[in-house]
Scaffold this motif. Structure first.
Motif, PDB file in Angstrom:
ATOM      1  N   MET A   1       0.835  -1.199   0.000  1.00  0.00           N
ATOM      2  CA  MET A   1       0.000   0.000   0.000  1.00  0.00           C
ATOM      3  C   MET A   1       0.869   1.248   0.000  1.00  0.00           C
ATOM      4  SD  MET A   1      -2.775   1.194   2.848  1.00  0.00           S
ATOM      5  CE  MET A   1      -3.592  -0.385   2.769  1.00  0.00           C
ATOM      6  N   PRO A   5      -0.551   9.790  -1.542  1.00  0.00           N
ATOM      7  CA  PRO A   5      -1.531   9.704  -2.638  1.00  0.00           C
ATOM      8  C   PRO A   5      -0.842   9.541  -3.988  1.00  0.00           C
ATOM      9  CG  PRO A   5      -2.042  11.510  -1.143  1.00  0.00           C
ATOM     10  CD  PRO A   5      -0.682  11.026  -0.764  1.00  0.00           C
ATOM     11  N   ASP A  41      -3.765   1.647  -3.445  1.00  0.00           N
ATOM     12  CA  ASP A  41      -3.311   3.018  -3.691  1.00  0.00           C
ATOM     13  C   ASP A  41      -4.337   4.023  -3.185  1.00  0.00           C
ATOM     14  OD1 ASP A  41      -0.947   2.284  -4.834  1.00  0.00           O
ATOM     15  OD2 ASP A  41      -1.573   2.622  -6.911  1.00  0.00           O
ATOM     16  N   ARG A  42      -3.835   5.134  -2.674  1.00  0.00           N
ATOM     17  CA  ARG A  42      -4.701   6.183  -2.144  1.00  0.00           C
ATOM     18  C   ARG A  42      -4.778   7.335  -3.135  1.00  0.00           C
ATOM     19  NH1 ARG A  42      -3.667  10.282   1.816  1.00  0.00           N
ATOM     20  NH2 ARG A  42      -1.594   9.389   2.197  1.00  0.00           N
ATOM     21  N   ASN A  45      -6.767  13.812  -2.082  1.00  0.00           N
ATOM     22  CA  ASN A  45      -8.031  14.232  -1.463  1.00  0.00           C
ATOM     23  C   ASN A  45      -8.743  15.193  -2.404  1.00  0.00           C
ATOM     24  OD1 ASN A  45      -7.056  16.937  -1.036  1.00  0.00           O
ATOM     25  ND2 ASN A  45      -6.008  16.233   0.815  1.00  0.00           N
ATOM     26  N   ARG A  75     -13.995   4.515   0.681  1.00  0.00           N
ATOM     27  CA  ARG A  75     -13.612   5.623   1.550  1.00  0.00           C
ATOM     28  C   ARG A  75     -13.357   5.075   2.948  1.00  0.00           C
ATOM     29  NH1 ARG A  75     -15.253  10.674  -0.765  1.00  0.00           N
ATOM     30  NH2 ARG A  75     -16.834  10.463  -2.404  1.00  0.00           N
ATOM     31  N   LYS A  76     -12.210   5.421   3.533  1.00  0.00           N
ATOM     32  CA  LYS A  76     -11.870   4.976   4.879  1.00  0.00           C
ATOM     33  C   LYS A  76     -11.562   6.186   5.739  1.00  0.00           C
ATOM     34  CE  LYS A  76      -9.962   0.444   3.619  1.00  0.00           C
ATOM     35  NZ  LYS A  76      -8.768  -0.448   3.714  1.00  0.00           N
ATOM     36  N   VAL A  79      -8.010   7.616   6.532  1.00  0.00           N
ATOM     37  CA  VAL A  79      -7.087   7.126   5.499  1.00  0.00           C
ATOM     38  C   VAL A  79      -7.299   7.866   4.192  1.00  0.00           C
ATOM     39  CG1 VAL A  79      -6.351   5.132   4.136  1.00  0.00           C
ATOM     40  CG2 VAL A  79      -6.934   4.847   6.560  1.00  0.00           C
ATOM     41  N   GLY A  80      -8.564   7.964   3.773  1.00  0.00           N
ATOM     42  CA  GLY A  80      -8.889   8.604   2.508  1.00  0.00           C
ATOM     43  C   GLY A  80      -9.571   7.634   1.569  1.00  0.00           C
ATOM     44  N   THR A  81      -9.485   7.914   0.292  1.00  0.00           N
ATOM     45  CA  THR A  81     -10.126   7.082  -0.729  1.00  0.00           C
ATOM     46  C   THR A  81      -9.075   6.163  -1.347  1.00  0.00           C
ATOM     47  OG1 THR A  81     -11.720   8.841  -1.211  1.00  0.00           O
ATOM     48  CG2 THR A  81     -11.479   7.089  -2.844  1.00  0.00           C
ATOM     49  N   GLN A  82      -9.365   4.855  -1.343  1.00  0.00           N
ATOM     50  CA  GLN A  82      -8.407   3.867  -1.828  1.00  0.00           C
ATOM     51  C   GLN A  82      -9.011   3.018  -2.936  1.00  0.00           C
ATOM     52  OE1 GLN A  82      -7.505   2.095   2.142  1.00  0.00           O
ATOM     53  NE2 GLN A  82      -5.391   2.225   1.430  1.00  0.00           N
TER      54      GLN A  82
END
Length: 244
Positions: A1, A5, A41-42, A45, A75-76, A79-82
């Protein structure tokens, strides 16, 4: 991971009748399908993404939500969007999961959990099974990600080699011994995994699973095998075609 970003190229056509949010969703989807964005992968934002592309935040939010709804992004909190691991999508037909994964370009993996004998009384269905059966329990993965627990029962006259089961699918081994597959009866359901199943599949308990029970017969109507399988609902989809 990735810890940071991952940026990706996006070409937007502001003169196109296609809404900008959908153009952005298509660009993200293309990046995922071509491997620019990999599972885990993230994404940037919304503030960074909209500033880079000159978009309004609601536009980016709508594009991302479209892919979240389709199971391509998640969306976590914190963490953000993965990018999520792609689902295994199978047609509801008589095929081998091993072969289906290979045909999709995925790398199937098998861990043999157990190989032993059992009596027909230990198998709830179908009726009319031979008194003694060979029982096989395997853990199947796709690209190194655990996917399913497969439990199969077959007549003892078939020779089953544990090492061979880890290299190829069960149906290929049975065909090599003269088995033919003419008809199958299958039921698909859903439930919560047991604690043992969740541990084997790498899910937090409780977790949902897709269940499949299948019984296969040859062209003379003789029993070939029956199986009870448990799939991670987060990784597996059954697809059917309906004709009107």
């Amino acid at each position: 991971m990735e810890d940071t970003p991952v940026a990706f190229d996006v070409a937007l056509d502001r003169t196109s009748p296609v809404p900008l949010y959908h153009q952005l969703a298509l660009a993200i989807e293309h990046a995922i399908e071509t491997g620019v964005l990999k599972p885990g992968d993230r994404l940037e934002n919304e503030v960074a993404l909209t500033a880079r592309l000159g978009l309004a935040r609601p536009t980016a939010r709508q594009a991302i939500q479209e892919l979240v709804n389709r199971g391509m992004l998640v969306r976590k909190r914190g963490v953000g969007t993965q990018v999520v691991q792609p689902h295994v999508r199978r047609e509801a037909r008589l095929t081998s999961l091993f072969d289906d994964l290979a045909a999709e370009g995925r790398v199937p993996g098998t861990e043999l959990l157990s190989l032993d004998g059992c009596s027909a009384d230990e198998v709830p269905e179908p009726p009319g099974l031979p008194p003694r059966l060979t029982r096989i329990r395997r853990l199947r993965s796709a690209d190194g990600v655990r996917l399913a627990i497969l439990t199969n029962y077959l007549p003892e006259h078939y020779t089953v080699d544990g090492a061979a089961l880890e290299r190829t699918g069960l149906y290929s081994l049975l065909r090599a011994q003269g088995a033919s597959f003419r008809i199958a009866h299958q039921s698909i359901g859903a439930r919560l995994m047991t604690a043992e199943e969740a541990t084997l599949l790498g899910e937090e308990h409780p977790a949902a699973c897709v269940t499949v029970r299948r019984s296969v017969y040859d062209d003379t109507g003789a029993f070939v095998e029956t199986g009870t399988h448990v799939y991670r609902a987060s990784q597996y989809t059954v697809r059917t075609s309906l004709v009107v």
